[in-house]
Enzyme design. Sequence first.
Site, PDB file in Angstrom:
ATOM      1  N   LYS A  81       3.019   9.713 -32.618  1.00  0.00           N
ATOM      2  CA  LYS A  81       2.294  11.170 -32.704  1.00  0.00           C
ATOM      3  C   LYS A  81       2.515  10.438 -34.670  1.00  0.00           C
ATOM      4  O   LYS A  81       2.507  11.308 -34.989  1.00  0.00           O
ATOM      5  CB  LYS A  81       2.492  12.100 -32.317  1.00  0.00           C
ATOM      6  N   ASP A 122      -2.960  11.481 -29.016  1.00  0.00           N
ATOM      7  CA  ASP A 122      -4.683  12.238 -28.147  1.00  0.00           C
ATOM      8  C   ASP A 122      -5.538  11.284 -28.490  1.00  0.00           C
ATOM      9  O   ASP A 122      -6.427  11.245 -27.234  1.00  0.00           O
ATOM     10  CB  ASP A 122      -5.241  13.402 -29.679  1.00  0.00           C
ATOM     11  N   ASP A 182       0.667  11.793 -15.237  1.00  0.00           N
ATOM     12  CA  ASP A 182      -0.145  12.226 -14.084  1.00  0.00           C
ATOM     13  C   ASP A 182      -1.796  11.797 -15.174  1.00  0.00           C
ATOM     14  O   ASP A 182      -2.862  12.288 -13.986  1.00  0.00           O
ATOM     15  CB  ASP A 182      -0.196  13.998 -14.540  1.00  0.00           C
TER      16      ASP A 182
END
Length: 360
Positions: free
Chosen positions: A195, A227, A255
């Site tokens: 980020k 993102d 995940d």
Amino acid sequence: MNFNVAVIPGDGIGPEIVNEARKVLDAVGAKYGHTFNYTEVLMGGVSIDAHGVPLTDEALATAKASDAVLLGAVGGRVGIDKWYELPPNLRPEAGLLAIRKGLGLFANLRPAYLYNELKAACPLKESVADAGFDMMVVRELTGGLYFGERKTEEVNGVMTAIDTLKYDENEIRRIAIKAFDIARKRSNKVISVDKANVLDSSRLWQKVVNEVAKDYPDVTLEHMLVDNCAMQLVKDPSQFDVILTENMFGDILSDEASMITGSIGMLSSASLAEGKFGLYEPSHGAAPDIAGKNIANPIATILSAAMMLRYSFDLDKEANAIEDAIKSLLADGYRTVDIMSEGMKQVSCSEMGDLICERV
Ligand code: NAD
């Protein structure tokens, strides 16, 4: 060659699935001329029953002295099994934290691969699933937000909580080197996720990853914002080979990547230390609801053993033989009950292990 493997069957379905993985390793050994010497180590509920703690110092020392560790799973039925009357630091899962720390495991590897035959389990659009995917999330495991300083205090009458995201260049360099080494065993592409438009730690991350990349001119490097990565994983997962990222981003993205494969009994994982040492285990838990019934899917554990061959022992050909055997069995319609669908042939845990042994 000779390899010493510490084996931790653990609880629930652990002993059943680890037994199948050992059978497959022995079949590989017989075919390719290797010997795997196993030392069984107690961890989890079985260790609590025997010694009162989920991991003894002797058990950890045995694991440390081996060339690699193969783990089933630990844990029982929360709220039912007597282990959960103990304080949290003495419960079965505390053994996991202790062994990860004790072995200095700092790189977590979670592959996400969509088998052609299991596409129906993929929750993504058919056109996306049809393109398939084969990626490896390489997550930093011992730094970042989960290990930084934290506190909760009242500031000017307002309750305030602070967590600190800290990385030093050495921590970034060692995980980046792992990711590039892994990419060389795959499709030579690393996407480093951060980020950097907001976080200083991410800007240092990018700088160090760019430096490491100079030593790997044969590996392509791209940077992607976290993102955007979360979106790309569901939009076009086929673009990814190795995803390199820090602890919390990796927790979430790994995940997400496993979820889009749709089948928990097929997901392997590894945690690596400096050098070649690693701990290999399925991504799922001890599944106490199906323990002792010989119906668990052993493939995640067998694929974890294949990762051990590739990443700790540099036996790539042997690892491929296991993965190819599994692909051919799925293509021929063999399924354990968790991945069973109409028209397929249902087999037990041990039958699946036997079939994989026959085909390696
Ligand atoms: P779980 O992964 O054990 O089970 C979730 C569901 O998936 C269950 O219905 C189970 O039957 C099924 N499942 C899991 N693995 C399977 C396999 N190989 N074949 C077929 N079906 C399979 O997760 P849970 O129920 O949340 O946890 C059960 C116990 O395992 C708990 O004590 C938990 O703390 C522990 N656990 C251990 C680990 C580990 O050892 N690394 C990881 C997660 C959970």
